[in-house]
Scaffold this motif. Structure first.
Motif, PDB file in Angstrom:
ATOM      1  N   TYR A  65      -1.208  15.473  -3.767  1.00  0.00           N
ATOM      2  CA  TYR A  65      -1.932  15.658  -2.500  1.00  0.00           C
ATOM      3  C   TYR A  65      -3.351  16.155  -2.741  1.00  0.00           C
ATOM      4  N   GLN A  66      -4.322  15.549  -2.046  1.00  0.00           N
ATOM      5  CA  GLN A  66      -5.705  15.997  -2.043  1.00  0.00           C
ATOM      6  C   GLN A  66      -6.122  16.262  -0.606  1.00  0.00           C
ATOM      7  N   LYS A 117       0.825  -1.195   0.000  1.00  0.00           N
ATOM      8  CA  LYS A 117       0.000   0.000   0.000  1.00  0.00           C
ATOM      9  C   LYS A 117       0.864   1.251   0.000  1.00  0.00           C
ATOM     10  N   GLN A 118       0.541   2.175  -0.908  1.00  0.00           N
ATOM     11  CA  GLN A 118       1.329   3.397  -1.018  1.00  0.00           C
ATOM     12  C   GLN A 118       1.021   4.333   0.151  1.00  0.00           C
ATOM     13  N   LYS A 119       2.050   5.005   0.635  1.00  0.00           N
ATOM     14  CA  LYS A 119       1.900   5.929   1.754  1.00  0.00           C
ATOM     15  C   LYS A 119       1.030   7.126   1.333  1.00  0.00           C
ATOM     16  N   LYS A 120       0.079   7.475   2.178  1.00  0.00           N
ATOM     17  CA  LYS A 120      -0.820   8.595   1.889  1.00  0.00           C
ATOM     18  C   LYS A 120      -0.071   9.908   2.075  1.00  0.00           C
ATOM     19  N   ILE A 121      -0.166  10.758   1.078  1.00  0.00           N
ATOM     20  CA  ILE A 121       0.467  12.075   1.148  1.00  0.00           C
ATOM     21  C   ILE A 121      -0.345  12.965   2.087  1.00  0.00           C
ATOM     22  N   THR A 122       0.343  13.648   2.989  1.00  0.00           N
ATOM     23  CA  THR A 122      -0.324  14.493   3.978  1.00  0.00           C
ATOM     24  C   THR A 122       0.074  15.951   3.798  1.00  0.00           C
ATOM     25  N   ASN A 162      -8.251  16.740   2.812  1.00  0.00           N
ATOM     26  CA  ASN A 162      -9.420  16.110   3.406  1.00  0.00           C
ATOM     27  C   ASN A 162     -10.329  17.213   3.942  1.00  0.00           C
ATOM     28  N   ASP A 176       3.719  16.620   4.384  1.00  0.00           N
ATOM     29  CA  ASP A 176       4.612  16.397   3.241  1.00  0.00           C
ATOM     30  C   ASP A 176       4.622  17.615   2.318  1.00  0.00           C
TER      31      ASP A 176
END
Length: 334
Positions: free
Chosen positions: A49-50, A2-7, A52, A10
């Motif tokens: 990045y999207q 699983k790819q690391k979620k961009i926050t 939330n 970052d």
């Protein structure tokens, strides 16, 4: 793997700014400089990045969500209205939460849903508010504007077409065209739209000495208009014009008349209300009252955002002028 979620962290690291600056860059009421915002958006694009929106809303206490509560989506008027609200609110950086109400009054579950997602405001169209509902909205800081109807006892702002004037103009128009025995197909009598359109129509006819005319409830629906026209003609076959309180009931009435080989407009003229796109279809070519929906939507959003931004005044009922759209469903009998 699983790819690391961009926050946001970052993005902040790549752009060389604080995480708070990243949050502000994606806010609809951003207080960040254009240069810094451009740098952040470029970094976000590079990383994929999207933001939330819900998480950001919890931090800023601004969800950026407006609720729209609508019941009668079978009426083509309201999907057209919803589309315009969606587009105009998007221009101002807001998301829309749509509630398809199934009751005449907005339910507790529907209110709870709006509260759960921390909507900043709500636009209520064709469903009724109870005093307890208004209190729930108020307690939770949710601003409310009523659209296309109002309640004289409500503390909420409302934006409506000037329905009394419209009803008068339609009555005057039919009588000026030489009609002697008009009838009216209403909507539910517990709505301000029906009451005001009927009031204006009654006043116009009374000026010309007509103090009685037949009415039937078409419930603002196609089937209702069809049945109402049938009942009117069973009661009086000399009716020469029918004013329908909305277009969709006018379509039903016209189709009933066609089943009886009654010619429109040679035998009976028909006038609608709303000027939905279908009114101009060759199968109807309906003369109708044009509701200025673009202005009504614009004014409703303006009133709501003024409240959200803390600029609240005494509640107003804002009335917008419309005009008659003449087509081929009315006969000149003079």
């Amino acid at each position: 793997m699983k790819q690391k979620k961009i926050t946001a962290i970052d993005v902040a690291r790549l752009a060389g700014v604080s995480q708070a600056s990243v949050s502000r860059a994606f806010s609809k009421n951003s207080s960040i400089s254009l240069k810094k915002k451009k740098l952040i958006l470029e970094a976000a694009e590079q990383l994929g990045y999207q933001p939330n929106a819900i998480a950001r809303g919890l931090i800023t206490n601004q969800s950026g969500i407006i609720g729209i509560v609508m019941r009668n989506i079978q009426n083509p008027f309201y999907p057209e209205v919803l589309d315009k609200f969606y587009a105009k609110l998007a221009e101002k950086g807001y998301k829309v939460m749509f509630i398809n109400s199934h009751n005449n009054e907005i339910s507790d579950d529907e209110v709870s849903h709006l509260i759960e997602y921390s909507v900043e405001g709500a636009i209520i169209t064709d469903t009724l508010l109870t005093s307890s509902t208004v209190q729930k909205f108020t307690r939770n800081g949710i601003k409310v504007v009523l659209f296309n109807r109002y309640d004289n006892d409500s503390i909420s702002n409302a934006v409506v077409c000037d329905n009394v004037t419209a009803g008068k103009r339609i009555g005057d128009y039919l009588l000026e065209k030489g009609h002697k025995n008009p009838a009216f197909i209403s909507g539910p009598m517990n709505t301000s739209t029906t009451v005001d359109r009927l009031k204006g129509f009654e006043e116009a006819l009374a000026v010309h000495g007509i103090n009685f005319f037949l009415t039937e409830n078409g419930f603002y629906s196609y089937d209702g208009g069809f049945t109402a026209a049938k009942r009117l003609l069973e009661r009086d076959h000399t009716i020469d014009a029918i004013f329908c309180a909305n277009d969709v009931s006018a379509f039903g009435a016209m189709d009933y008349l066609k089943t009886q080989n009654i010619r429109i407009p040679e035998d009976i003229s028909v006038v609608g209300f709303d000027n939905v796109a279908m009114s101009d279809w060759v199968s109807y070519h309906l003369t109708t009252w044009h509701q200025p929906v673009d202005k009504m939507v614009k004014d409703a959003i303006h009133l709501l955002l003024e409240q959200i931004n803390g600029n609240e005044n005494a509640p107003i009922i804002h009335k917008v002028e419309g005009h008659l759209a003449e087509r081929g469903s009315v006969m000149d009998r003079r």
